[in-house]
Motif scaffolding. Structure first.
Motif, short mmCIF file in Angstrom:
data_model
loop_
_atom_site.label_atom_id
_atom_site.label_comp_id
_atom_site.label_asym_id
_atom_site.label_seq_id
_atom_site.Cartn_x
_atom_site.Cartn_y
_atom_site.Cartn_z
N CYS A 65 -30.23 14.33 -11.58
CA CYS A 65 -29.93 13.48 -12.73
C CYS A 65 -30.52 12.08 -12.55
CB CYS A 65 -28.42 13.39 -12.94
SG CYS A 65 -27.68 14.93 -13.56
N LYS A 69 -33.27 10.45 -15.05
CA LYS A 69 -32.93 9.21 -15.76
C LYS A 69 -34.02 8.16 -15.54
CE LYS A 69 -29.24 5.75 -16.20
NZ LYS A 69 -29.98 4.54 -15.81
N LEU A 99 -26.46 9.91 -21.84
CA LEU A 99 -27.52 8.90 -21.87
C LEU A 99 -27.77 8.39 -23.28
CD1 LEU A 99 -30.22 10.40 -19.44
CD2 LEU A 99 -28.59 8.56 -18.99
#
Length: 214
Positions: A65, A69, A99
């Protein structure tokens, strides 16, 4: 345009992904590529990733992750991107949702696991260039040698049959949860979600995707 490609290893995501990024001028964000880049750099994260992959285990959600990101936040993703190999778990799907980035399309490739085993165990790669061959479906002109340089081809460590079976088992565990999650997202109008028969010809699949994204 923000697109997610789902499917087990060897279902054709990479092949069709190249067509998508070329036609729609968006960057491809491949979890596998990012993880392999870290392995190549031999940094701390890369060493952790290497150990996991060699055992046929999924890399931790935290690592995956974070690298995703960081990649999405780069300037070339402002007008869209294509995610290849992410999310693989329901936790990763929830992370993507948090997000606050709107995903437009989710396209899932479906191929029987028996055929996947045949596809991937026959893959050969030329590491310096990234060229990919297959001993049955796309063989090099000279057995086990790169067409351009004549270098010996390699079998990726995570393409080993035993490791591959573990990867497919991991995929099977997560598939149903992801399916249900994206069906619900489609039902409430958050995304457009399509499943594609990955055993169809490359051209037919390409045409179907073009129709979906038009």
């Amino acid at each position: 345009m923000r697109i997610v490609l789902l499917g087990a290893p060897g279902t054709g995501k990479g092949t069709q992904g190249k067509f998508i990024v070329e036609k729609y001028k968006i960057p491809s964000i491949s979890t596998g590529d990012i993880l392999r880049e870290n392995i190549y750099l031999k940094n701390e994260i890369g060493n952790k990733i290497k150990k996991k992959i060699q055992k046929g285990q999924l890399v931790s959600n935290k690592i995956v992750c974070n690298v995703i990101k960081q990649r999405i936040e780069k300037n070339d993703c402002i007008n869209g991107f294509m995610l290849d190999g992410f999310p693989r778990t329901i936790d990763q799907a929830h992370f993507l949702s948090k997000l606050n980035i709107k995903i437009d399309y989710v396209i899932e490739f479906i191929v029987p696991y028996e055929l996947i085993l045949e596809r991937i165990s026959g893959r050969r790669i030329h590491v310096p260039s990234g060229r990919v061959y297959h001993i049955k479906f796309n063989p090099p002109q000279i057995e086990e040698k790169d067409d351009v340089t004549g270098d010996l081809l390699s079998l990726r460590k995570d393409d080993n049959l035993e490791i591959l079976k573990k990867r497919l088992e991991e995929h099977k565990k997560n598939k149903n949860l992801l399916d249900q999650y994206y069906k619900n997202e489609k039902k409430i109008g958050n995304i457009k979600y399509f499943k594609i028969n990955g055993t169809d010809s490359v051209l037919n699949i390409k045409n179907k995707i073009q129709f979906i994204l038009q």
